[in-house]
Design a protein around this motif. Structure first.
Motif, mmCIF file in Angstrom:
data_model
loop_
_atom_site.group_PDB
_atom_site.id
_atom_site.type_symbol
_atom_site.label_atom_id
_atom_site.label_comp_id
_atom_site.label_asym_id
_atom_site.label_seq_id
_atom_site.Cartn_x
_atom_site.Cartn_y
_atom_site.Cartn_z
ATOM 1 N N VAL A 127 0.832 -1.201 0.000
ATOM 2 C CA VAL A 127 0.000 0.000 0.000
ATOM 3 C C VAL A 127 0.868 1.253 0.000
ATOM 4 O O VAL A 127 1.748 1.410 0.851
ATOM 5 C CB VAL A 127 -0.942 0.015 1.229
ATOM 6 N N GLU A 128 0.624 2.155 -0.956
ATOM 7 C CA GLU A 128 1.361 3.412 -1.035
ATOM 8 C C GLU A 128 0.567 4.503 -0.319
ATOM 9 O O GLU A 128 -0.530 4.864 -0.745
ATOM 10 C CB GLU A 128 1.591 3.814 -2.497
ATOM 11 N N PRO A 129 1.113 5.043 0.774
ATOM 12 C CA PRO A 129 0.374 6.077 1.512
ATOM 13 C C PRO A 129 0.325 7.396 0.762
ATOM 14 O O PRO A 129 1.318 7.850 0.203
ATOM 15 C CB PRO A 129 1.175 6.209 2.814
ATOM 16 N N ASN A 159 -2.644 -1.094 -8.550
ATOM 17 C CA ASN A 159 -1.957 -0.177 -7.638
ATOM 18 C C ASN A 159 -2.858 0.095 -6.445
ATOM 19 O O ASN A 159 -4.010 0.504 -6.607
ATOM 20 C CB ASN A 159 -1.619 1.121 -8.368
ATOM 21 N N VAL A 160 -2.339 -0.117 -5.237
ATOM 22 C CA VAL A 160 -3.125 0.078 -4.012
ATOM 23 C C VAL A 160 -2.553 1.262 -3.242
ATOM 24 O O VAL A 160 -1.351 1.300 -2.940
ATOM 25 C CB VAL A 160 -3.116 -1.186 -3.125
ATOM 26 N N ILE A 161 -3.410 2.222 -2.949
ATOM 27 C CA ILE A 161 -2.994 3.386 -2.170
ATOM 28 C C ILE A 161 -3.916 3.532 -0.965
ATOM 29 O O ILE A 161 -4.944 2.858 -0.853
ATOM 30 C CB ILE A 161 -3.008 4.684 -3.009
ATOM 31 N N ALA A 162 -3.552 4.408 -0.037
ATOM 32 C CA ALA A 162 -4.386 4.728 1.119
ATOM 33 C C ALA A 162 -4.210 6.198 1.435
ATOM 34 O O ALA A 162 -3.305 6.864 0.912
ATOM 35 C CB ALA A 162 -4.010 3.859 2.321
ATOM 36 N N GLU A 163 -5.068 6.722 2.310
ATOM 37 C CA GLU A 163 -5.059 8.143 2.643
ATOM 38 C C GLU A 163 -4.930 8.361 4.145
ATOM 39 O O GLU A 163 -5.806 8.958 4.786
ATOM 40 C CB GLU A 163 -6.333 8.805 2.117
ATOM 41 N N PRO A 164 -3.846 7.900 4.766
ATOM 42 C CA PRO A 164 -3.686 8.101 6.214
ATOM 43 C C PRO A 164 -3.445 9.566 6.539
ATOM 44 O O PRO A 164 -2.712 10.261 5.832
ATOM 45 C CB PRO A 164 -2.462 7.241 6.550
ATOM 46 N N GLY A 165 -4.054 10.030 7.611
ATOM 47 C CA GLY A 165 -3.845 11.390 8.084
ATOM 48 C C GLY A 165 -3.359 11.396 9.520
ATOM 49 O O GLY A 165 -2.175 11.546 9.796
ATOM 50 N N ARG A 166 -4.298 11.158 10.452
ATOM 51 C CA ARG A 166 -3.954 11.196 11.876
ATOM 52 C C ARG A 166 -2.871 10.170 12.217
ATOM 53 O O ARG A 166 -2.112 10.379 13.162
ATOM 54 C CB ARG A 166 -5.198 10.980 12.730
#
Length: 468
Positions: free
Chosen positions: A58-60, A264-271
């Motif tokens: 997973v690409e942040p 392609n797998v990405i994610a949207e981490p914030g906190r």
């Protein structure tokens, strides 16, 4: 007012110093009264390593809205993350760092037309949608965009539910939207979802990934070539939290539903990246003692109200908008201090400006400090100077190992760091009372009588210890 020409660079700590000791040093400087933050860049770097190790596929893409600090964005850009932007201003913040537009997803399903035009002008092609009107806007304004359909899949437990505002139903709405996109000639390249910010139900990620698989399969029947899966946000980041359970469920679900490495797998981490990196220090400027009735016996009990110099209109807006729970930690506990039921209040004249309603605290005095950990997410970006109270300054620190790692990683350079007498450097920019200016010293003040100088006083700065 604040001393001019503030040093906003990252202060490199020696082996005998850490973020807490720097906080203590600022408190004991004798000139600091306003609330302030310590940001530990090393904590952000460690979080990135944890994320990549836990979910290597997973690409942040960091959610800029969570904390848009220039230092945070520079650090993450240097580490190679992508970015989740929700507006043209956020897009500009990232692009000015030299980040390639291909590393940005415009992850706002309902975008103003001027923002879509800006994305087109700056080369940000990847963006989300969840409704028909968005597709018609894209057709007219940016037909070359690469669209990602956002579906709804809500966690049963989350700090902030987002499904009530965004995300189409994966069964009843998604197929119709894909049919429309095909008829309009719009290129849809994948699926996204957001289970809710601060997710407390790891299993929801498997449900969402399974639903995404169905939409991938349907899109293939329409001739689309999906190659992107966006897992959204929801990853906890507070001190002591872990993403291990979420990561295990995601990794297994990807193996089961998306074994093809071409997706392609990405994610949207914030906190996850910034929550624990920030610690807030607040000064107690007023105290009020009241008697309240014991809920069991009805007898009067002493209750202490502490008034601090930051509140819900400032950093603690997270109580209202992010449903956060904060814990006040006394920086210093006086020997033999008794504990009382206490409340903590912000500095404004609004009666709703309450930070902590009921908490056992040792009896403290005016001038003492309260520390709040895990204050990096959804705090500063929303803070306002309501009632004239300033937004806290941030002192950014990193240890020597982090400096060695980052100093040559673009867009960072050695010029971003301060090395040497760190404690003295950090005192640059400490707050001084409003209305005061700092004159050039020494100066001589004459005392006159009858037009004649009878005495002279010479003023100069001297180094002092704590005033407590």
């Amino acid at each position: 007012m604040k001393i001019t020409k503030l040093d906003e660079r990252v202060h490199v700590l020696d082996s005998n110093t850490d973020a807490l000791s720097i906080l203590q040093d600022i408190v004991e400087s004798g000139v600091q009264e306003e609330a302030f933050y310590i940001c530990d860049v090393g904590d952000i770097v460690r979080k990135h390593k944890i994320f990549k190790a836990a979910m290597p596929r997973v690409e942040p893409h960091y959610a800029v809205k969570c904390n848009d600090s220039h230092t945070v964005l520079e650090t993450l850009a240097a580490l190679g993350t992508g970015f989740d932007c929700a507006s043209k201003t956020e897009i500009n913040k990232v692009l000015t760092l030299g980040v390639n537009p291909s590393r940005i997803i415009f992850a706002n399903p309902a975008k103003p037309m001027s923002h879509i035009r800006h994305a087109a002008a700056t080369g940000v092609r990847l963006m989300t949608f969840d409704n028909e009107s968005e597709l018609f806007k894209i057709k007219d304004i940016f037909p070359d965009a690469k669209m990602v359909i956002r579906i709804r899949c809500d966690a049963t437990i989350a700090q902030c539910q987002l499904g009530m505002k965004f995300g189409c139903d994966p069964v009843s709405e998604a197929p119709q939207l894909l049919d429309l996109a095909r008829s309009l000639g719009i290129d849809v390249v994948g699926v996204s979802f957001h289970v809710g910010s601060g997710c407390g139900e790891p299993a929801v990620f498997r449900r969402a990934i399974a639903a995404s698989r169905d939409i991938f399969d349907y899109a293939e029947t329409l001739g689309f070539n999906f190659n992107l899966l966006d897992l959204g946000g929801g990853y906890p980041g507070g001190t002591g939290s872990s993403i291990d359970k979420i990561a295990d469920i995601i990794n297994r679900a990807l193996e089961d539903y998306f074994p093809d490495p071409a997706v392609n797998v990405i994610a949207e981490p914030g906190r996850f990246y910034v929550a624990s990196a920030y610690t807030l220090a607040c000064n107690i400027h007023s105290i009020r003692t009241v008697n309240v009735s014991d809920p069991v016996t009805g007898n009067p009990n002493k209750h202490i109200m502490y008034y601090i110099n930051d509140g819900v209109y400032g950093s603690f807006n997270c109580l209202l908008y992010d449903h956060q729970h904060v814990v006040p930690i006394p920086l210093k506990i006086n020997a033999g201090a008794k504990y009382y039921r206490s409340s903590v209040w912000g500095p404004t004249c609004d009666g709703l400006d309450q930070v902590v309603e009921n908490h056992m605290l040792p009896e403290m005095k005016i001038g003492d400090w309260l520390i709040f950990e895990d204050m990096g997410a959804y705090t500063l970006p929303v803070a306002s100077p309501f009632n004239g109270f300033p937004i806290p300054k941030v002192h950014v620190v990193a240890d020597q190992n982090i400096w060695m790692l980052l100093k040559d990683m673009f867009p960072l350079s050695e010029n971003h760091f301060v090395i040497g007498n760190t404690k003295a450097n950090l005192r640059v920019g400490l707050d001084t009372p409003d209305g005061w200016t700092m004159p050039s010293l020494p100066i001589t003040i004459p005392i006159c009588n009858g037009g004649k100088i009878i005495e002279e006083h010479i003023l100069d700065y001297v180094q002092i210890g704590s005033l407590n």
